[in-house]
Design a protein around this motif. Sequence first.
Motif, PDB file in Angstrom:
ATOM      1  N   ARG A  88       0.837  -1.209   0.000  1.00  0.00           N
ATOM      2  CA  ARG A  88       0.000   0.000   0.000  1.00  0.00           C
ATOM      3  C   ARG A  88       0.870   1.256   0.000  1.00  0.00           C
ATOM      4  O   ARG A  88       0.533   2.252  -0.640  1.00  0.00           O
ATOM      5  CB  ARG A  88      -0.942   0.004   1.205  1.00  0.00           C
ATOM      6  CG  ARG A  88      -2.081  -0.994   1.095  1.00  0.00           C
ATOM      7  CD  ARG A  88      -3.148  -0.789   2.164  1.00  0.00           C
ATOM      8  NE  ARG A  88      -2.632  -0.637   3.516  1.00  0.00           N
ATOM      9  CZ  ARG A  88      -2.397  -1.631   4.365  1.00  0.00           C
ATOM     10  NH1 ARG A  88      -2.645  -2.879   4.017  1.00  0.00           N
ATOM     11  NH2 ARG A  88      -1.941  -1.384   5.588  1.00  0.00           N
ATOM     12  N   SER A  89       1.998   1.202   0.697  1.00  0.00           N
ATOM     13  CA  SER A  89       2.913   2.346   0.725  1.00  0.00           C
ATOM     14  C   SER A  89       3.457   2.644  -0.670  1.00  0.00           C
ATOM     15  O   SER A  89       3.581   3.805  -1.055  1.00  0.00           O
ATOM     16  CB  SER A  89       4.073   2.086   1.685  1.00  0.00           C
ATOM     17  OG  SER A  89       3.614   1.984   3.004  1.00  0.00           O
ATOM     18  N   GLU A  91       1.988   2.079  -3.503  1.00  0.00           N
ATOM     19  CA  GLU A  91       0.906   2.714  -4.262  1.00  0.00           C
ATOM     20  C   GLU A  91       0.752   4.179  -3.878  1.00  0.00           C
ATOM     21  O   GLU A  91       0.604   5.045  -4.745  1.00  0.00           O
ATOM     22  CB  GLU A  91      -0.403   1.944  -4.035  1.00  0.00           C
ATOM     23  CG  GLU A  91      -0.381   0.543  -4.618  1.00  0.00           C
ATOM     24  CD  GLU A  91      -1.496  -0.353  -4.109  1.00  0.00           C
ATOM     25  OE1 GLU A  91      -2.290   0.076  -3.241  1.00  0.00           O
ATOM     26  OE2 GLU A  91      -1.556  -1.516  -4.565  1.00  0.00           O
ATOM     27  N   GLU A  92       0.789   4.466  -2.571  1.00  0.00           N
ATOM     28  CA  GLU A  92       0.651   5.849  -2.104  1.00  0.00           C
ATOM     29  C   GLU A  92       1.845   6.705  -2.533  1.00  0.00           C
ATOM     30  O   GLU A  92       1.678   7.851  -2.969  1.00  0.00           O
ATOM     31  CB  GLU A  92       0.508   5.883  -0.586  1.00  0.00           C
ATOM     32  CG  GLU A  92      -0.794   5.304  -0.089  1.00  0.00           C
ATOM     33  CD  GLU A  92      -0.844   5.161   1.419  1.00  0.00           C
ATOM     34  OE1 GLU A  92      -0.012   5.786   2.112  1.00  0.00           O
ATOM     35  OE2 GLU A  92      -1.701   4.415   1.914  1.00  0.00           O
ATOM     36  N   GLU A  94       3.787   6.207  -5.103  1.00  0.00           N
ATOM     37  CA  GLU A  94       3.715   6.442  -6.552  1.00  0.00           C
ATOM     38  C   GLU A  94       2.834   7.654  -6.857  1.00  0.00           C
ATOM     39  O   GLU A  94       3.169   8.472  -7.711  1.00  0.00           O
ATOM     40  CB  GLU A  94       3.183   5.204  -7.274  1.00  0.00           C
ATOM     41  CG  GLU A  94       4.212   4.114  -7.423  1.00  0.00           C
ATOM     42  CD  GLU A  94       3.665   2.855  -8.075  1.00  0.00           C
ATOM     43  OE1 GLU A  94       2.438   2.579  -7.972  1.00  0.00           O
ATOM     44  OE2 GLU A  94       4.472   2.143  -8.687  1.00  0.00           O
ATOM     45  N   LYS A  95       1.725   7.772  -6.150  1.00  0.00           N
ATOM     46  CA  LYS A  95       0.848   8.939  -6.342  1.00  0.00           C
ATOM     47  C   LYS A  95       1.567  10.221  -5.944  1.00  0.00           C
ATOM     48  O   LYS A  95       1.496  11.230  -6.651  1.00  0.00           O
ATOM     49  CB  LYS A  95      -0.438   8.783  -5.521  1.00  0.00           C
ATOM     50  CG  LYS A  95      -1.365   7.706  -6.031  1.00  0.00           C
ATOM     51  CD  LYS A  95      -2.576   7.568  -5.121  1.00  0.00           C
ATOM     52  CE  LYS A  95      -3.428   6.385  -5.522  1.00  0.00           C
ATOM     53  NZ  LYS A  95      -4.549   6.179  -4.585  1.00  0.00           N
ATOM     54  N   ILE A  96       2.258  10.179  -4.802  1.00  0.00           N
ATOM     55  CA  ILE A  96       3.007  11.357  -4.353  1.00  0.00           C
ATOM     56  C   ILE A  96       4.103  11.701  -5.354  1.00  0.00           C
ATOM     57  O   ILE A  96       4.318  12.873  -5.683  1.00  0.00           O
ATOM     58  CB  ILE A  96       3.590  11.118  -2.944  1.00  0.00           C
ATOM     59  CG1 ILE A  96       2.451  11.046  -1.923  1.00  0.00           C
ATOM     60  CG2 ILE A  96       4.597  12.200  -2.563  1.00  0.00           C
ATOM     61  CD1 ILE A  96       2.874  10.536  -0.558  1.00  0.00           C
ATOM     62  N   ASN A  97       4.787  10.682  -5.858  1.00  0.00           N
ATOM     63  CA  ASN A  97       5.839  10.897  -6.849  1.00  0.00           C
ATOM     64  C   ASN A  97       5.289  11.571  -8.101  1.00  0.00           C
ATOM     65  O   ASN A  97       5.906  12.496  -8.653  1.00  0.00           O
ATOM     66  CB  ASN A  97       6.510   9.566  -7.200  1.00  0.00           C
ATOM     67  CG  ASN A  97       7.685   9.729  -8.126  1.00  0.00           C
ATOM     68  OD1 ASN A  97       8.537  10.589  -7.929  1.00  0.00           O
ATOM     69  ND2 ASN A  97       7.728   8.903  -9.157  1.00  0.00           N
ATOM     70  N   ASN A  98       4.134  11.125  -8.557  1.00  0.00           N
ATOM     71  CA  ASN A  98       3.515  11.741  -9.736  1.00  0.00           C
ATOM     72  C   ASN A  98       3.159  13.201  -9.469  1.00  0.00           C
ATOM     73  O   ASN A  98       3.355  14.064 -10.329  1.00  0.00           O
ATOM     74  CB  ASN A  98       2.271  10.955 -10.155  1.00  0.00           C
ATOM     75  CG  ASN A  98       2.612   9.596 -10.710  1.00  0.00           C
ATOM     76  OD1 ASN A  98       3.723   9.356 -11.187  1.00  0.00           O
ATOM     77  ND2 ASN A  98       1.672   8.675 -10.641  1.00  0.00           N
ATOM     78  N   THR A  99       2.647  13.481  -8.280  1.00  0.00           N
ATOM     79  CA  THR A  99       2.302  14.854  -7.915  1.00  0.00           C
ATOM     80  C   THR A  99       3.550  15.732  -7.875  1.00  0.00           C
ATOM     81  O   THR A  99       3.558  16.853  -8.406  1.00  0.00           O
ATOM     82  CB  THR A  99       1.586  14.880  -6.550  1.00  0.00           C
ATOM     83  OG1 THR A  99       0.391  14.093  -6.653  1.00  0.00           O
ATOM     84  CG2 THR A  99       1.234  16.291  -6.133  1.00  0.00           C
ATOM     85  N   ARG A 102       4.890  16.405 -11.400  1.00  0.00           N
ATOM     86  CA  ARG A 102       4.084  17.417 -12.082  1.00  0.00           C
ATOM     87  C   ARG A 102       4.426  18.806 -11.554  1.00  0.00           C
ATOM     88  O   ARG A 102       4.543  19.761 -12.319  1.00  0.00           O
ATOM     89  CB  ARG A 102       2.598  17.138 -11.890  1.00  0.00           C
ATOM     90  CG  ARG A 102       1.720  18.219 -12.452  1.00  0.00           C
ATOM     91  CD  ARG A 102       0.717  17.711 -13.428  1.00  0.00           C
ATOM     92  NE  ARG A 102       0.059  18.814 -14.085  1.00  0.00           N
ATOM     93  CZ  ARG A 102      -1.207  19.124 -13.921  1.00  0.00           C
ATOM     94  NH1 ARG A 102      -1.976  18.400 -13.144  1.00  0.00           N
ATOM     95  NH2 ARG A 102      -1.721  20.150 -14.558  1.00  0.00           N
TER      96      ARG A 102
END
Length: 111
Positions: A88-89, A91-92, A94-99, A102
């Motif tokens: 789960r970490s 996945e979370e 990866e979202k932070i990395n994408n943010t 950007r």
Amino acid sequence: MGRFRKTFIEPFVLLIIAQSPLHGYEIANKLLEFGIELTGLGQMGNLYRILSKLEEEGLLRFEWDNTNQGPSKKVYYITPEGLEYLKRSVEELEKINNTISRFIIEAKKLI
């Protein structure tokens, strides 16, 4: 990692232990390889508090290592629940990395 270190240290600790069961000072050295430096008085105490918290949550366990001379050491192992938390970490993060990626792209357009 600065102000975000506390947020990210638990997944890093679980990753390190998942790679190989270790004792506290070995975990601290592996954190350093990731650029997470435990400096100052009491920092190892902070790591041991994190390890205790992860143990209480069922994400890791320990066994005593009595094989060497000197005091016994706790060797930490990840549990199946810890592996799920690690998943789960990822996945979370990866979202932070994408943010963050950007943000960097957009900020570079302005500076």
